[in-house]
Design an enzyme around this catalytic site. Structure first.
Site, PDB file in Angstrom:
ATOM      1  N   CYS A  66     -14.701  38.363  52.461  1.00  0.00           N
ATOM      2  CA  CYS A  66     -13.922  39.774  52.182  1.00  0.00           C
ATOM      3  C   CYS A  66     -13.662  40.961  52.756  1.00  0.00           C
ATOM      4  CB  CYS A  66     -14.844  40.261  50.625  1.00  0.00           C
ATOM      5  SG  CYS A  66     -15.243  38.814  49.798  1.00  0.00           S
ATOM      6  N   ARG A  88     -25.070  31.693  55.138  1.00  0.00           N
ATOM      7  CA  ARG A  88     -26.296  32.771  54.040  1.00  0.00           C
ATOM      8  C   ARG A  88     -27.437  31.814  53.741  1.00  0.00           C
ATOM      9  NH1 ARG A  88     -21.561  32.963  48.196  1.00  0.00           N
ATOM     10  NH2 ARG A  88     -20.495  33.932  50.228  1.00  0.00           N
ATOM     11  N   ASP A  98     -10.875  30.687  52.514  1.00  0.00           N
ATOM     12  CA  ASP A  98     -10.956  31.776  51.367  1.00  0.00           C
ATOM     13  C   ASP A  98      -9.695  32.743  51.362  1.00  0.00           C
ATOM     14  OD1 ASP A  98     -12.828  33.611  49.813  1.00  0.00           O
ATOM     15  OD2 ASP A  98     -13.892  34.305  51.875  1.00  0.00           O
ATOM     16  N   LYS A 118     -12.563  36.859  35.938  1.00  0.00           N
ATOM     17  CA  LYS A 118     -12.217  35.862  36.442  1.00  0.00           C
ATOM     18  C   LYS A 118     -12.102  34.541  36.116  1.00  0.00           C
ATOM     19  CE  LYS A 118     -16.615  34.486  37.419  1.00  0.00           C
ATOM     20  NZ  LYS A 118     -18.054  33.559  38.491  1.00  0.00           N
TER      21      LYS A 118
END
Length: 652
Positions: free
Chosen positions: A341, A370, A390, A471
């Site tokens: 993002c 991650r 993404d 969402k």
RNA sequence: GCUGACGUAGCUCAAUUGGCAGAGCACCUGAUUUGUAAUCAGGCGGUUGCCAGUUCGAUUCUGGCCGUCAGCUCCA
């Protein structure tokens, strides 16, 4: 608690419209018995005004009244919760020192948590299971008692975990206990009438589990089991577990030579040549789909912490980031990006955008890192290094409905290509959130309008949204009915503020765009794991690492086999020639084990006629002689590949 | 990270109550020339995950570490 002696009589409306009037406090069992003795035998529980309760919980309200039997789906939860009590009964008999925690029914069965000095062993499990059969045979009724707080405290003096739970119950809550034979539990119910109702069950495994799921609290020993009303349902369940085990992507990944993991890079994937083909085929597919309406970009993997401070990750997500030492400062000032993002925002921010450009869709396949807990890593489904498909959409607020509609269609048709069906979940504002209520109202209503425009059913998940916006999540069901959370469409009003993103409107002044975060596959790694299990390793032609294998019968026909191979290869088909001096049977068996869609056998007949004999995957020993002219076979495979057909059709 | 189990050849698994570590498959070589799910023979292959400790001797026992797996969300 309602004083039942003074309340007015209750009116119960049965499904057939008839009504019964009973005194408050009447047991449902009496009402059921009045309907029919045999119904009482079959009754598992009742539903009063839509709320499930058992036959021995006093009636307190008027309303609809329905008897639940084994045929009702909700009855299964009652049975399983009762099974958990029966398990605890058995455990207490054999291990009197065991302190009891919670024992709920869950999607796949039930569990019960115990606090014990020594963890349970598989032998214990077998012993508990046979003890449970005794408890079942002893046919103890589940006896409900409503008690005062003080009475309850007395009953559970030896069970600190129960006392803790008890202390949390509100003043106006009814405190009830359930007893089956020697075992008493603090429990809301409902339960089946007696222990003999439990017939088909199995204890499956044990594991540690924190008390209340809190890693700061003590670790309890959890025993998992499952139960069904019918034997064939239990058998089918166990078979499904077995089937899932056979499809395990970690096993198939090795067998089909797709990927490996190495202890020197835990949580990261080594894709073999064959696995890389699958990965790239998937990637090409997504690229092709996004060629028209999206803009693919590539951004750096490593960022200064200043970026993460703006995005808020430095404060909230640092534990999960891989920090990198900067030699000049001697500080860990850099981090590998855990998500795309912010990098997309930076690129957006780098120039002025007109309202005419919106919606502007950036897509990326960059590598993300991650730092997941070691204990959380699992095959391809939970990794530390992965790629997402993404997308971040920058748009005007008035475009939300259309955009969500566009993305929904995009995602659903994507899943369809793989024969995957999706269920939608709409998640609304969580308790901890940012933004005004007015903003949330707008965001939720836009999302909802778009969602309902599809005419698809969806599940409402109240309070499950992201902290920055509501969402839509996509739960995908694979070929054996397992759900996987994959895609997501998230509305974000927060990051445009944080990053001060703007566009120039029709009025020539700066406006704030809205952002939509979209993922379709989730991570490509995990998606491939799902595909491996979904297809049980038998990929459709377009995804298969090796699409065709050519097998000459004897080396006399190697020349023709090479010609066949070349022609397939030149047509863009992934083909291998297996001309080893092994028997044909052997080579066919190996090709089948590798789940190659098509093997073509060539010998005298084929060489003379310019044909191939096509062996189709999955036909087994029933294989027919599928003879096709070479040209035709080549064009059929090419067509199947290009059209991404799910079934194998390139044969005679 | 925590609890538990596990780690033996590339893979699947034996064995060693502490005393020369074994099989099948895979791989290599040779023979075989095969018409649709495993042809025969021979061979290669191991610091028994890593590091310590105990012991005459450790793959086996003890401790630490690394990794893998099940679970740690379902709430009396």
């Amino acid at each position: 608690m309602i004083d039942s002696t003074q309340a007015a009589a209750l009116t119960l409306t049965l499904p057939d419209g008839s009504q019964r009037t009973v005194a408050p406090g009447t047991m449902p069992s009496e009402v059921v018995k009045s309907i029919g003795e045999r119904l009482l035998m079959a009754a598992v529980a009742v539903e009063v005004n839509g709320a499930i309760q058992d036959l021995v919980t006093p009636l307190r309200t008027s309303g609809t009244f329905r008897v639940l039997t084994e045929r009702d789906a909700t009855s299964l939860d009652v049975l399983r919760h009762s099974a958990a009590h029966i398990l605890a009964t058995a455990v207490r008999r054999l291990r009197p020192d065991a302190k009891i925690g919670f024992g709920p029914s869950i999607d796949e069965g039930f569990y019960y948590d115990f606090e014990v000095a020594e963890p349970f062993t598989p032998d214990d499990l077998a012993a508990f299971e046979s003890e449970m059969r005794k408890v079942v045979a002893e046919k103890y009724p589940f006896v409900r008692e409503e008690v005062s707080r003080a009475q309850a405290q007395l009953r559970f003096t030896d069970d600190p975990l129960k006392l803790e739970r008890l202390s949390e119950l509100g003043e106006d809550e009814i405190i009830s206990t359930y007893t089956d034979g020697p075992f008493i539990d603090l429990c809301r119910g409902p339960h089946v009438p007696d222990t003999s109702r439990l017939k088909h069950f199995k204890l499956t495994h044990t594991a540690g589990a924190y008390w209340r799921g809190d890693s700061k609290r003590q670790m309890l020993q959890r025993i998992y089991g499952t139960a069904f009303f019918k034997k064939d349902e239990l058998d089918a369940h166990l078979l499904r577990i077995e089937e899932a085990r056979k499809r395990d992507h970690r096993v198939l990944g090795r067998q089909l030579d797709l990927f490996m993991m190495h202890q020197f890079s835990p949580g990261a994937v080594f894709w073999t040549e064959r696995g890389t083909v699958v990965y790239n085929a998937l990637n090409d597919f997504i690229r092709e789909r996004q060629r028209d309406d999206f803009h693919e970009i590539k951004t750096p993997l490593l960022y200064n912490k200043a970026l993460w401070e703006i995005s808020g990750h430095w404060g909230k997500y640092k534990e999960n980031m891989f920090l990198v030492l900067d030699n000049e400062t001697g500080e860990h000032d850099f981090s590998l990006k855990p998500m795309n993002c912010p990098s997309h925002y930076l690129l957006y921010q780098s120039k002025k955008h007109s309202y005419r450009e919106l919606p502007l869709r950036y897509v990326t396949f960059d590598v993300l890192h991650r730092n997941e807990l070691t204990g959380a890593l699992s095959g391809l489904t939970r990794v530390r290094q992965f790629q997402q498909d993404d997308c971040h959409v920058f748009l005007r607020e008035d475009q939300i409905t259309d955009e969500v509609h566009f993305l929904l269609k995009f995602i659903l048709s994507y899943y369809e290509t793989f024969g995957l069906t999706a269920k939608l979940k709409f998640a609304t504002r969580p308790e901890v959130r940012i933004g005004s209520d007015e903003m949330w109202d707008r965001a939720e209503s836009s999302l909802k309008t778009a969602l309902e425009a599809t005419g698809m059913e969806y599940e409402l998940k109240e309070g499950d949204g992201a902290f920055y916006g509501p969402k839509i999540d996509f739960d995908v069901l694979d070929s054996i009915g397992r759900p996987w959370q994959l895609g997501t469409i998230q509305l974000d009003y927060s990051n445009p503020e944080r990053f001060d993103l703007t566009y120039v409107g029709e009025d020539n002044s700066a406006h704030r765009p809205v952002i939509i975060h979209r993922a379709v596959s989730g991570s490509l790694e995990r998606f491939i794991a799902i595909l491996i299990e979904h297809f049980a390793g038998a990929f459709p032609v377009w995804l298969a690492p090796e699409q065709v294998r050519v097998l000459p019968i004897t080396d006399e026909y190697n020349g023709y086999a090479e010609q066949v191979t070349k022609q397939l290869h030149d047509a863009g088909i992934r083909v291998h020639l297996d001309a080893r001096s092994e028997t044909l049977k052997y080579r066919v068996a190996e090709g089948a084990r590798m789940k190659v869609p098509y093997m073509v056998v060539v010998g005298k007949r084929e060489a003379e006629q310019g044909t191939v004999s096509v062996n189709v995957r999955g036909a087994g020993k029933e294989q027919k002689a599928n003879s096709l002219p070479l040209d035709e076979f080549v064009s059929r495979v090419v067509k199947e590949d290009k059209s991404r057909t799910l079934t194998l059709e390139a044969h005679g």
